[in-house]
Design a protein around this motif. Structure first.
Motif, PDB file in Angstrom:
ATOM      1  N   ILE A 192      40.587 -91.165  27.185  1.00  0.00           N
ATOM      2  CA  ILE A 192      40.864 -90.027  25.891  1.00  0.00           C
ATOM      3  C   ILE A 192      40.285 -90.890  24.806  1.00  0.00           C
ATOM      4  O   ILE A 192      39.824 -90.335  23.738  1.00  0.00           O
ATOM      5  CB  ILE A 192      42.254 -89.796  25.974  1.00  0.00           C
ATOM      6  N   LEU A 193      40.796 -92.191  24.357  1.00  0.00           N
ATOM      7  CA  LEU A 193      40.525 -92.761  23.337  1.00  0.00           C
ATOM      8  C   LEU A 193      39.312 -92.738  22.941  1.00  0.00           C
ATOM      9  O   LEU A 193      38.345 -92.924  21.887  1.00  0.00           O
ATOM     10  CB  LEU A 193      41.273 -94.085  23.169  1.00  0.00           C
ATOM     11  N   GLY A 194      38.515 -93.212  23.960  1.00  0.00           N
ATOM     12  CA  GLY A 194      36.918 -93.357  24.127  1.00  0.00           C
ATOM     13  C   GLY A 194      36.238 -92.176  23.636  1.00  0.00           C
ATOM     14  O   GLY A 194      35.288 -92.069  22.791  1.00  0.00           O
ATOM     15  N   LYS A 195      36.707 -90.987  24.364  1.00  0.00           N
ATOM     16  CA  LYS A 195      36.050 -89.790  23.915  1.00  0.00           C
ATOM     17  C   LYS A 195      36.600 -89.415  22.450  1.00  0.00           C
ATOM     18  O   LYS A 195      35.762 -88.582  22.014  1.00  0.00           O
ATOM     19  CB  LYS A 195      36.681 -88.632  24.835  1.00  0.00           C
ATOM     20  N   MET A 196      37.454 -89.893  21.995  1.00  0.00           N
ATOM     21  CA  MET A 196      37.812 -89.748  20.691  1.00  0.00           C
ATOM     22  C   MET A 196      37.121 -90.722  19.568  1.00  0.00           C
ATOM     23  O   MET A 196      37.302 -90.381  18.315  1.00  0.00           O
ATOM     24  CB  MET A 196      39.398 -89.545  20.344  1.00  0.00           C
ATOM     25  N   GLY A 197      36.275 -91.443  20.218  1.00  0.00           N
ATOM     26  CA  GLY A 197      35.527 -92.399  19.117  1.00  0.00           C
ATOM     27  C   GLY A 197      36.248 -93.543  18.785  1.00  0.00           C
ATOM     28  O   GLY A 197      35.889 -93.983  17.594  1.00  0.00           O
ATOM     29  N   THR A 198      36.997 -94.086  19.536  1.00  0.00           N
ATOM     30  CA  THR A 198      38.009 -95.377  18.965  1.00  0.00           C
ATOM     31  C   THR A 198      37.589 -96.681  19.874  1.00  0.00           C
ATOM     32  O   THR A 198      38.306 -97.546  19.699  1.00  0.00           O
ATOM     33  CB  THR A 198      39.498 -95.075  19.306  1.00  0.00           C
ATOM     34  N   SER A 199      36.644 -96.526  20.614  1.00  0.00           N
ATOM     35  CA  SER A 199      36.177 -97.484  21.588  1.00  0.00           C
ATOM     36  C   SER A 199      35.510 -98.755  20.462  1.00  0.00           C
ATOM     37  O   SER A 199      34.698 -98.178  19.547  1.00  0.00           O
ATOM     38  CB  SER A 199      35.335 -97.407  22.607  1.00  0.00           C
ATOM     39  N   ASP A 200      35.494-100.004  20.815  1.00  0.00           N
ATOM     40  CA  ASP A 200      34.955-100.961  19.917  1.00  0.00           C
ATOM     41  C   ASP A 200      33.984-101.771  20.757  1.00  0.00           C
ATOM     42  O   ASP A 200      34.506-102.745  21.563  1.00  0.00           O
ATOM     43  CB  ASP A 200      36.092-101.839  19.163  1.00  0.00           C
ATOM     44  N   ALA A 201      32.672-101.491  20.759  1.00  0.00           N
ATOM     45  CA  ALA A 201      31.599-102.207  21.510  1.00  0.00           C
ATOM     46  C   ALA A 201      31.657-103.704  21.251  1.00  0.00           C
ATOM     47  O   ALA A 201      31.423-104.492  22.042  1.00  0.00           O
ATOM     48  CB  ALA A 201      30.451-101.673  21.540  1.00  0.00           C
ATOM     49  N   SER A 202      31.937-104.082  20.056  1.00  0.00           N
ATOM     50  CA  SER A 202      31.723-105.553  19.515  1.00  0.00           C
ATOM     51  C   SER A 202      32.819-106.414  20.359  1.00  0.00           C
ATOM     52  O   SER A 202      32.412-107.712  20.366  1.00  0.00           O
ATOM     53  CB  SER A 202      32.310-105.597  17.919  1.00  0.00           C
TER      54      SER A 202
END
Length: 511
Positions: A192-202
């Protein structure tokens, strides 16, 4: 409706863990669901002096919200219906977390939730028999508790049939955000958080190379990671969801030494066990590419490249699609793959089950209990299911079995209204009017992302030797994605252990 003795005993134990006072705001009417809901909340209040009940008016009746007593702002956690069945745990967790008991999630996840800016009003449509729904409900409830800009309402589809039908919801869980469709199907809080754009690839880019990197978090992947970590070597596991397809399995009765368990419970145990060994667990991530260089490199869909001395591929399998017109178009609009989850939405309707193996016949038996009629379509001249299942199926009055049938098309407009099939013996095309199609025709390995990197069979399974080694030095594989002949949880676990030991032996000999 009074709670049975077992549930009441469980509740008494949980309610002793309440940290602070909880206020249940109840919006009720004169219907039977309201009566059952009132019985539930009043019983809760009678069992703990930390719970009080207050009548109010909420957007949906019947429903109740769970709040902290004495606070002006509500938590935003609401149950529209009676959260028993598989949602009983969601209710218990909501009470505990609203009371102030800390959630059992990583601090990094809590920080991501709290950092979300804006107003997000989630609604999740569920069925109380759905074993996938609680994960979504509990994740969104927690987000509501931690972030004042987020609210969440669980809606029991059986209690709000008109609303479900008006939105043409034919699969659960289905989530709406601010009145618009958000997603359908099982999701973790990371999803859900990933779909909301809160993931951090760094955070992935900074990771040092591993000794063993496991791709896939099912029984095979978890077993491989645990066996590797026990050797004292740097181990990572990257998975779209921990537990894999086990999460979609309801009853498990052939896991040796455990008479009965359920998929989500086993998946949670796998993750809990893995965490005991300090394994670097990266969830809600999909592998995109594998390449053998000095080290083995695995590129993720977020663009990060992870490096490791050895890699164990354990990406499992997924439901096989029919591949006929209408299947993709009507997915979650009458085409379904999980009878336990979506079956209640087809109460009183005519449905088809495509597939005459054990999974198909088990699905037909389950669906016969809620549907008006079930038609089983089997491609071969005879069913492949165990005789005990066939005997049970044949005893049901509302089931028809059609053999030697090739599905041609699933028809409909905005949702499924029928299925066409070819009688293989005569070549004649026939059509059945119905409202749902459950596809149960086996599995296909999740190995498309590998391309020609490793040797695979014609059906896409990774070819492995007795040590789990693939055609690429340093790359091993385990579980349902390999050419191991039998796809079982316990066999996947064994092959995961084999692959980990094989990888360890490879490192010893090649360092």
């Amino acid at each position: 409706m009074k709670l049975d003795a077992d549930i009441k005993q469980q509740l008494e134990q949980y309610l002793q863990l309440l940290e602070g006072d909880v206020l249940l705001k109840v919006s009720s009417g004169t219907d039977s669901v309201s009566a059952d809901m009132l019985d539930l909340v009043e019983e809760l209040a009678s069992m703990s002096n930390k719970i009080t009940v207050e009548q109010t008016e909420l957007p949906r009746t019947p429903s109740f919200s769970v709040n902290r007593k004495g606070e002006d702002t509500d938590t935003g956690v609401t149950f529209a219906g009676v959260p028993l069945g598989h949602e009983f745990t969601s209710l218990v967790l909501a009470l505990l977390q609203v009371s102030g008991r800390p959630p059992k999630v990583e601090q990094s996840v809590i920080d991501r939730i709290k950092s979300i800016q804006g107003e997000y009003h989630f609604e999740t449509y569920v069925s109380l028999s759905c074993h996938n729904c609680p994960d979504v409900v509990q994740a969104l409830n927690l987000m509501s508790i931690l972030n004042p800009g987020i609210t969440h309402t669980m809606i029991d589809g059986a209690a709000y049939k008109e609303e479900v039908e008006s939105k043409e919801i034919m699969a659960v869980p289905t989530v709406y955000l601010n009145g618009e469709f958000f997603e359908s199907g099982r999701m973790t809080i990371d999803d859900i958080l990933g779909k909301m754009g809160t993931s951090d690839a760094s955070e992935f880019a900074r990771k040092e190379p591993y000794d063993v990197l496991v791709v896939g978090g099912g029984p095979g992947g978890a077993s491989a990671a645990i066996y590797a970590a026990r050797k004292g070597i740097r181990t990572g596991i990257v998975a779209e969801r921990f537990g894999g397809q086990v999460n979609d399995t309801l009853g498990i009765e052939n896991f040796i030494s455990v008479k009965y368990t359920e998929g989500p419970k086993l998946a949670a145990s796998l993750e809990e066990h893995a965490k005991e060994y300090g394994i670097d667990i990266m969830k809600s991530q999909r592998a995109k590419r594998l390449e053998k260089k000095e080290l083995v490199e695995v590129e993720l869909e977020n663009g990060t490249v992870l490096k490791s001395k050895t890699v164990i591929i354990s990406t499992g399998a997924r439901w096989r699609n029919l591949g006929v017109p209408g299947e993709a178009e009507f997915k979650n609009k009458g085409v379904a793959y999980c009878p336990h989850c979506d079956g209640p939405l087809f109460a009183g309707k005519h449905v088809a089950v495509v597939g005459g193996g054990n999974s198909g016949i088990e699905a037909a038996i389950d669906l016969a209990g809620v549907a008006s009629h079930v038609t089983v379509l089997e491609f071969m001249p005879e069913l492949k299911a165990d005789s005990v299942l066939q005997d049970r199926l044949n005893s049901l009055p509302n089931v028809t079995v059609i053999k030697n049938a090739q599905v041609k098309e699933i028809t409909g407009t905005s949702k499924v209204d029928g299925i066409s099939y070819i009688e293989r013996e005569s070549g004649e095309v026939k059509h059945i009017e119905l409202q749902g199609v459950f596809v149960q025709i086996g599995l296909v390995p999740n190995t498309d992302w590998l391309g020609d990197t490793v040797e695979r069979t014609r059906t896409g399974e990774i070819v492995v030797d007795s040590r789990g080694a693939t055609s690429v030095p340093g790359v091993f594989a385990a579980g349902d994605c390999t050419n191991t002949p039998y796809k079982q949880i316990i066999i996947s676990m064994g092959s995961g252990a084999t692959a980990a030991l094989g990888a360890f032996d490879y490192m010893i000999r090649n360092q």
